[in-house]
Design an enzyme around this catalytic site. Structure first.
Site, PDB file in Angstrom:
ATOM      1  CB  CYS A  56      -0.894  -0.037   1.233  1.00 29.61           C
ATOM      2  SG  CYS A  56      -1.647   1.536   1.678  1.00 29.61           S
ATOM      3  CB  CYS A  59       0.905   1.230   4.220  1.00 25.79           C
ATOM      4  SG  CYS A  59      -0.840   0.773   4.325  1.00 25.79           S
TER       5      CYS A  59
END
Length: 142
Positions: A56, A59
């Site tokens: 991600c 992230c």
């Protein structure tokens, strides 16, 4: 010549994967999994947890700030900064009702306290944690 190209590609891929994994490995961030999650979040401390996936982009962007946040609470007796890799701990993330990455949630006494929806700066995260400490400490005293 082809063997050298394959070897170089393999080395590059290994270094790339190790470098990406390092984004999420920090000594002051507690890693939770299915064998530790329930016990830890019920230990009387406030757990601020990042539920993430290593692929991600958001992230990855948050990882350095999350590490700084963990550093700022490393000596706290009330707060633990933690993370769960949802690609490895799917059952934990399912029980936590994680629907997107990263999801930032606080837990106290084994219960989900809140999902953080604010800004992702270090200051915003610290303000949230400090507010949760005040709120939950007052609840315990009352």
């Amino acid at each position: 010549m082809k063997a050298i190209s394959v070897l170089i590609a393999a080395i590059f891929c290994t270094l790339f994967i190790q470098g990406r994994a390092g984004l999420f490995d920090h000594s002051n961030v507690v890693k939770l999994d299915s064998s530790t999650f329930n016990e830890k979040v019920a230990d009387g401390k406030i757990y601020f947890i990042k539920f993430f996936a290593p692929w991600c982009g958001h992230c990855k962007k948050l990882a350095p700030t999350w590490s700084q946040l963990a550093d700022s609470y490393k000596d706290s007796e009330e707060v633990v900064i933690a993370q769960v890799d949802c690609t490895k701990e799917k059952d934990v993330c399912e029980k936590a009702a994680v629907t997107g990455y990263p999801s930032l949630k606080s837990y106290y006494n084994g219960e989900s306290h809140a999902t953080f929806k604010g800004g992702r700066s270090l200051e915003a995260l610290q303000n949230y944690v400090d507010g949760a400490v005040k709120e939950l400490t007052l609840e315990t005293v009352s």
